[in-house]
Design an enzyme around this catalytic site. Sequence first.
Site, PDB file in Angstrom:
ATOM      1  N   GLY A  15     -74.440  -6.863  45.772  1.00  0.00           N
ATOM      2  CA  GLY A  15     -75.436  -6.996  46.717  1.00  0.00           C
ATOM      3  C   GLY A  15     -76.381  -8.084  46.845  1.00  0.00           C
ATOM      4  O   GLY A  15     -77.422  -8.299  46.840  1.00  0.00           O
ATOM      5  N   HIS A 116     -68.797  -9.866  57.741  1.00  0.00           N
ATOM      6  CA  HIS A 116     -67.256  -9.948  56.979  1.00  0.00           C
ATOM      7  C   HIS A 116     -67.117 -11.383  56.881  1.00  0.00           C
ATOM      8  O   HIS A 116     -67.397 -12.430  57.504  1.00  0.00           O
ATOM      9  CB  HIS A 116     -66.600  -9.528  58.259  1.00  0.00           C
ATOM     10  CG  HIS A 116     -65.051  -9.210  57.892  1.00  0.00           C
ATOM     11  ND1 HIS A 116     -64.339  -8.795  57.137  1.00  0.00           N
ATOM     12  CD2 HIS A 116     -64.156 -10.562  57.974  1.00  0.00           C
ATOM     13  CE1 HIS A 116     -63.098  -9.135  56.688  1.00  0.00           C
ATOM     14  NE2 HIS A 116     -62.991 -10.259  57.303  1.00  0.00           N
TER      15      HIS A 116
END
Length: 207
Positions: A15, A116
Site C-alpha cells: 500500500g 503499472h
Amino acid sequence: MRTPLRLAVLVSGRGTNLQAIIDGCKSGEIRGTVSVVVSNRPNVLALRRAEDAGIPHYVIQSRDYGKWPDCRNEYERAIIDILKDFDIDLVVLAGYDRLIGDVFLNAYPQRIINIHPSLLPSFPGLHAQKDALEYGVKVAGATVFFVNPVMDGGPIIAQEAVPVEEKDTVETLSARILQVEHCILKRAIRLIADGRVSIQGRRVIIT
Ligand code: GRF
C-alpha cells in the site's frame, strides 16, 4: 467530476501507492478524499495504512463467493455494493492484483484507473520489472491508465521513465520505479479531480 473527488482505492499488499494518495489528499495536492479502501487479501499493510488514516476499509475475498473465475461477477458485485454505499466517483487500483471484469467496468465506465510498473505497452502483467530487466531495456518506468477489458491495455493518462542501471536487480529497479509510480498516480488523480482529463478513442486528452 465533482470535487472533492470521492475515491475508492483497491489494494492487495503493502500500500505505498495508497499512502501516496492519502498524503496527496491530505496536503491538498489532490482535490479529493479517500472514502474507502477495499483489499482482496486480509492482514496486508495497506489495511493498516487505511486504519491509521481513519479510512473505512473492507476485505472482500473471491473465495467467499466460489471458485475463480466462476465467482467473478458475484465477487465484483460485492465490491460494487460497498463502493455504492460510499458514493464513489473514481476507483483507483493501487497494487490490486485481480483483473477487472465486465460487471465492474460497466458499473464504473471510464472511472477506474490503474498504476503499472512499466512503460506500457511494454511489459504488461505481474512481473513487469523483472521482464524489463531480463529484456535488457535501458529505460523503464511506470504508467497510469484507464482500465478497459484488455489487461494493462487501457488509454494512458500519465507515464514517467527511469533509467535502468548496470548494477540493477529487480529490487533496486522496482524501488526506483515505485518513486515515480507515486508521483504519476497522484498527478493523474489530481488532473481528473480538476476536470482536465477526457478520453477520445485510445487517447487521453489533458487540457
Ligand atoms: C506497484 O509496483 C504497482 O505498480 C504494482 O504493485 C505494486 C504495489 O505496490 N501493480 P504498493 O502496494 O502500492 O506498495
